[in-house]
Design a protein around this motif. Sequence first.
Motif, PDB file in Angstrom:
ATOM      1  N   PHE A 346       0.654  -1.322   0.044  1.00  0.00           N
ATOM      2  CA  PHE A 346      -0.224  -0.162  -0.025  1.00  0.00           C
ATOM      3  C   PHE A 346       0.836   1.434  -0.157  1.00  0.00           C
ATOM      4  O   PHE A 346       0.283   2.700  -0.238  1.00  0.00           O
ATOM      5  CB  PHE A 346      -0.791  -0.096   1.124  1.00  0.00           C
ATOM      6  N   GLY A 347       1.899   1.565   0.443  1.00  0.00           N
ATOM      7  CA  GLY A 347       2.988   1.952   0.203  1.00  0.00           C
ATOM      8  C   GLY A 347       3.209   2.612  -0.767  1.00  0.00           C
ATOM      9  O   GLY A 347       3.800   4.109  -0.786  1.00  0.00           O
ATOM     10  N   PHE A 348       3.619   1.996  -2.081  1.00  0.00           N
ATOM     11  CA  PHE A 348       3.328   2.237  -3.050  1.00  0.00           C
ATOM     12  C   PHE A 348       2.970   3.040  -3.861  1.00  0.00           C
ATOM     13  O   PHE A 348       2.994   4.456  -4.185  1.00  0.00           O
ATOM     14  CB  PHE A 348       4.359   0.993  -4.171  1.00  0.00           C
ATOM     15  N   ALA A 349       1.830   2.832  -3.480  1.00  0.00           N
ATOM     16  CA  ALA A 349       0.518   3.673  -4.218  1.00  0.00           C
ATOM     17  C   ALA A 349       0.437   5.944  -3.304  1.00  0.00           C
ATOM     18  O   ALA A 349      -0.338   5.900  -3.907  1.00  0.00           O
ATOM     19  CB  ALA A 349      -0.963   3.097  -4.513  1.00  0.00           C
ATOM     20  N   TYR A 350       0.510   5.347  -2.073  1.00  0.00           N
ATOM     21  CA  TYR A 350       0.360   6.639  -1.113  1.00  0.00           C
ATOM     22  C   TYR A 350       1.180   7.005  -0.503  1.00  0.00           C
ATOM     23  O   TYR A 350       1.394   8.210  -0.267  1.00  0.00           O
ATOM     24  CB  TYR A 350      -0.634   5.636  -0.306  1.00  0.00           C
ATOM     25  N   SER A 351       2.263   7.151  -1.170  1.00  0.00           N
ATOM     26  CA  SER A 351       3.319   7.281  -0.891  1.00  0.00           C
ATOM     27  C   SER A 351       3.359   9.120  -1.431  1.00  0.00           C
ATOM     28  O   SER A 351       3.672   9.391  -0.465  1.00  0.00           O
ATOM     29  CB  SER A 351       5.160   6.883  -0.769  1.00  0.00           C
ATOM     30  N   GLN A 352       3.547   9.416  -2.478  1.00  0.00           N
ATOM     31  CA  GLN A 352       3.179  11.475  -2.531  1.00  0.00           C
ATOM     32  C   GLN A 352       2.607  12.278  -1.611  1.00  0.00           C
ATOM     33  O   GLN A 352       2.750  12.865  -1.326  1.00  0.00           O
ATOM     34  CB  GLN A 352       2.851  11.161  -4.481  1.00  0.00           C
ATOM     35  N   LEU A 353       0.880  11.007  -2.112  1.00  0.00           N
ATOM     36  CA  LEU A 353      -0.119  11.590  -1.605  1.00  0.00           C
ATOM     37  C   LEU A 353       0.114  11.912   0.681  1.00  0.00           C
ATOM     38  O   LEU A 353      -0.004  12.804   0.276  1.00  0.00           O
ATOM     39  CB  LEU A 353      -1.628  11.344  -0.794  1.00  0.00           C
ATOM     40  N   VAL A 354       1.000  11.420   0.880  1.00  0.00           N
ATOM     41  CA  VAL A 354       1.527  10.914   2.437  1.00  0.00           C
ATOM     42  C   VAL A 354       2.132  12.304   2.242  1.00  0.00           C
ATOM     43  O   VAL A 354       2.328  12.993   3.466  1.00  0.00           O
ATOM     44  CB  VAL A 354       1.988   9.730   2.836  1.00  0.00           C
ATOM     45  N   LEU A 355       3.353  12.383   1.548  1.00  0.00           N
ATOM     46  CA  LEU A 355       4.505  13.375   1.324  1.00  0.00           C
ATOM     47  C   LEU A 355       3.617  15.194   1.175  1.00  0.00           C
ATOM     48  O   LEU A 355       4.528  15.849   2.317  1.00  0.00           O
ATOM     49  CB  LEU A 355       5.447  13.103   1.053  1.00  0.00           C
ATOM     50  N   ASP A 356       2.428  14.679   0.412  1.00  0.00           N
ATOM     51  CA  ASP A 356       2.013  16.390  -0.053  1.00  0.00           C
ATOM     52  C   ASP A 356       1.582  16.637   1.225  1.00  0.00           C
ATOM     53  O   ASP A 356       1.036  17.716   2.122  1.00  0.00           O
ATOM     54  CB  ASP A 356       1.287  16.198  -1.054  1.00  0.00           C
ATOM     55  N   SER A 485      -6.117   2.779  -9.147  1.00  0.00           N
ATOM     56  CA  SER A 485      -5.883   4.364  -8.242  1.00  0.00           C
ATOM     57  C   SER A 485      -5.233   5.526  -8.156  1.00  0.00           C
ATOM     58  O   SER A 485      -5.788   6.466  -8.601  1.00  0.00           O
ATOM     59  CB  SER A 485      -6.652   4.277  -6.671  1.00  0.00           C
ATOM     60  N   GLU A 486      -3.903   5.587  -8.057  1.00  0.00           N
ATOM     61  CA  GLU A 486      -3.305   6.477  -7.858  1.00  0.00           C
ATOM     62  C   GLU A 486      -2.831   7.175  -9.299  1.00  0.00           C
ATOM     63  O   GLU A 486      -3.061   8.494  -9.012  1.00  0.00           O
ATOM     64  CB  GLU A 486      -2.139   5.989  -7.510  1.00  0.00           C
ATOM     65  N   VAL A 487      -3.116   6.845 -10.331  1.00  0.00           N
ATOM     66  CA  VAL A 487      -2.904   6.836 -11.347  1.00  0.00           C
ATOM     67  C   VAL A 487      -3.782   7.715 -12.337  1.00  0.00           C
ATOM     68  O   VAL A 487      -3.540   9.059 -12.647  1.00  0.00           O
ATOM     69  CB  VAL A 487      -2.453   6.088 -12.516  1.00  0.00           C
ATOM     70  N   PHE A 488      -5.136   7.513 -11.499  1.00  0.00           N
ATOM     71  CA  PHE A 488      -6.508   8.157 -13.041  1.00  0.00           C
ATOM     72  C   PHE A 488      -6.681   9.145 -10.831  1.00  0.00           C
ATOM     73  O   PHE A 488      -7.614  10.002 -11.683  1.00  0.00           O
ATOM     74  CB  PHE A 488      -7.578   7.117 -12.256  1.00  0.00           C
ATOM     75  N   LEU A 489      -6.747   8.742  -9.201  1.00  0.00           N
ATOM     76  CA  LEU A 489      -7.337   9.846  -9.004  1.00  0.00           C
ATOM     77  C   LEU A 489      -6.794  10.399  -8.056  1.00  0.00           C
ATOM     78  O   LEU A 489      -6.555  11.872  -7.436  1.00  0.00           O
ATOM     79  CB  LEU A 489      -7.574   8.926  -7.726  1.00  0.00           C
ATOM     80  N   CYS A 490      -5.385  11.208  -7.593  1.00  0.00           N
ATOM     81  CA  CYS A 490      -3.820  10.932  -6.691  1.00  0.00           C
ATOM     82  C   CYS A 490      -2.876  11.596  -8.252  1.00  0.00           C
ATOM     83  O   CYS A 490      -1.975  11.003  -8.993  1.00  0.00           O
ATOM     84  CB  CYS A 490      -3.184  10.260  -5.720  1.00  0.00           C
ATOM     85  N   CYS A 491      -2.059  12.805  -8.153  1.00  0.00           N
ATOM     86  CA  CYS A 491      -2.959  13.519  -6.839  1.00  0.00           C
ATOM     87  C   CYS A 491      -2.466  15.007  -6.846  1.00  0.00           C
ATOM     88  O   CYS A 491      -2.588  15.739  -5.848  1.00  0.00           O
ATOM     89  CB  CYS A 491      -1.371  13.570  -5.716  1.00  0.00           C
ATOM     90  N   GLU A 492      -2.632  15.429  -8.158  1.00  0.00           N
ATOM     91  CA  GLU A 492      -2.953  17.062  -8.902  1.00  0.00           C
ATOM     92  C   GLU A 492      -4.769  17.087  -9.575  1.00  0.00           C
ATOM     93  O   GLU A 492      -5.410  17.831  -9.979  1.00  0.00           O
ATOM     94  CB  GLU A 492      -1.903  17.181  -9.949  1.00  0.00           C
ATOM     95  N   ARG A 493      -5.650  16.106  -8.460  1.00  0.00           N
ATOM     96  CA  ARG A 493      -7.027  17.019  -9.048  1.00  0.00           C
ATOM     97  C   ARG A 493      -8.295  17.346  -8.238  1.00  0.00           C
ATOM     98  O   ARG A 493      -9.111  16.630  -8.461  1.00  0.00           O
ATOM     99  CB  ARG A 493      -7.517  15.036  -9.855  1.00  0.00           C
ATOM    100  N   GLY A 494      -7.313  17.608  -7.458  1.00  0.00           N
ATOM    101  CA  GLY A 494      -8.262  18.107  -6.293  1.00  0.00           C
ATOM    102  C   GLY A 494      -8.185  16.675  -5.040  1.00  0.00           C
ATOM    103  O   GLY A 494      -7.794  15.756  -5.268  1.00  0.00           O
ATOM    104  N   LEU A 496     -11.978  16.114  -4.065  1.00  0.00           N
ATOM    105  CA  LEU A 496     -12.047  14.685  -4.432  1.00  0.00           C
ATOM    106  C   LEU A 496     -11.910  13.826  -4.669  1.00  0.00           C
ATOM    107  O   LEU A 496     -11.928  12.794  -4.023  1.00  0.00           O
ATOM    108  CB  LEU A 496     -13.294  15.639  -4.671  1.00  0.00           C
ATOM    109  N   ALA A 497     -10.790  13.663  -5.341  1.00  0.00           N
ATOM    110  CA  ALA A 497     -10.284  12.886  -6.025  1.00  0.00           C
ATOM    111  C   ALA A 497      -9.401  12.322  -4.729  1.00  0.00           C
ATOM    112  O   ALA A 497      -8.938  10.317  -4.556  1.00  0.00           O
ATOM    113  CB  ALA A 497      -9.012  13.282  -7.504  1.00  0.00           C
TER     114      ALA A 497
END
Length: 541
Positions: A346-356, A485-494, A496-497
């Motif tokens: 799970f860390g691979f897909a959520y690293s950028q979001l966590v850091l942001d 999910s990361e490709v389509f929903l994170c992390c520059e789409r607001g 809600l995404a």
Amino acid sequence: MGSREVLGQAARLASSGLLLQVLFRLITFVLNAFILRFLSKEIVGIVNVRLTLLYSTTIFLAREAFRRACLSGAAQRDWSQTLNLLWLTVPLGVFWSLFLGWVWLQLLEVPDPHVVPHYGTGVVVFGFSAVVELLGEPFWVLAQAHMFVKLKVIAESLSVILKSVLTALLVLWLPHWGLYIFSLAQLFYTTLLVLCYVIYFAKVLGSPESAKQQALPVSRMTDLLPSMTRSRAFVNWEEAKLTWSFFKQSFLKQILTEGERYVMTFLNVLNFGDQGVYDIVNNLGSLVARLLFQPIEESFYIFFAKVLEREKDATLQKQEDVAVAAVVLESLLKLALLTGLTITVFGFAYSQLVLDIYGGAMLSSGSGPVLLRAYCLYVLLLAINGVTECFTFAAMSKAEVDRYNFTMLALSSSFLMLSYVLTRWCGSVGFILANCFNMGIRIMQSLYFIYHYYRKSPHRPLDGLFLSPVLLGTFALSGGITAVSEVFLCCERGWLARLAHIAVGALCLGVTLGTAFLTETKLIHFLKTQLGVPRLADKMT
């Protein structure tokens, strides 16, 4: 005390420590995220890499060997001799503090005083704070040996939180102080930590009717001070020899543990700003290791050290103790593997979001996400190594510890060289790749020892490293879904995404944990009986 009673105490120590550390670390996590928004990357690099390395090296070299030696062996010991040995950590700490302080001031690159002011003061205060912390070492070992549940966690967590609060206030009110802020906060932390232990033991020893006071080998505070009599030696020489063996090992282990910081500090492969980003990501990635793996490793090291006898083969020891140790080791390996795999997948897909969320654009752009993804893989190896070395160091004989030191020496040299080469080749992520290599070799060494230790017995604790195919398939499917999910929903789409991306991860995590609950029934039984029943019993007594 039987092996099952010792296991119950170790489980209570680990579980209560885990819950309290999660609470306190979450508070510290929020405070540090706030502080980061007011600091430059250069300040973070100097404090978290350069000065913290000075402090941690002094502490590690002065006390690690003493801790392992004095927590090993049977319960029957002359505690006055053990306490005398532990007080030697203070003069040893003074020596290392002075020597390393000179190195930090005279041999290493000094930062620009306009960017990072008051560097010299920071070196002096961080070295002095290490000596202050060593004054509490006899209290710490005595508390750990008698499994005083919650004392260590509360003392350390309270000190860390108040240190973070003080840092945040000073950063807001007096930002021009520079390193004065962090030096004052570090000295405040170590002083408060030692006072927590001193006040606790003063209270316990001042209550003769207390059950804990009656269980202690000392009856008043002066018994904790160094003492000398003509009837016996100042220290137990067997403990002293074991300490020397562990000291040689701890010196090498410190290089392996903090190797990337030594390379950064002495070889200047990264500037202070890049060092700051790397250290933030490293601390964030190791959060689970500190919260979960470290309390388990420390608590169950005590369990294995008390249950197993160092100089005896497994077949020559009490078989009930050997069997209980095997069951515990198998369950801990399974727990470490499951936790590490969950973080990796799970860390691979959520690293950028966590850091942001944690540090803003300073962390989520550039090398930050790549570093955290690599660190998620490292956490898996870190989890397994923590359990295997926990058992190995508790069961090894003195001769085996000495032989292991030679392996660690070769590993230390290769690790430092590999860190330098990989960092020159692929930047700061090279440090994490070198750490993965180092950890893999250490795991193989420990697995080899465990296999031979139980080879002639019917127990197979290494079976804990095998998961059911159904669970492995669930992990693979969850990793694929969250990556899409990361490709389509994170992390520059607001936001809600982002929330949708989080919801996808939560659903996949729920399915994965449910599958683990259904397939790993032996581990679930262990967790219920050892982490659930003891807590319930504590509440009822």
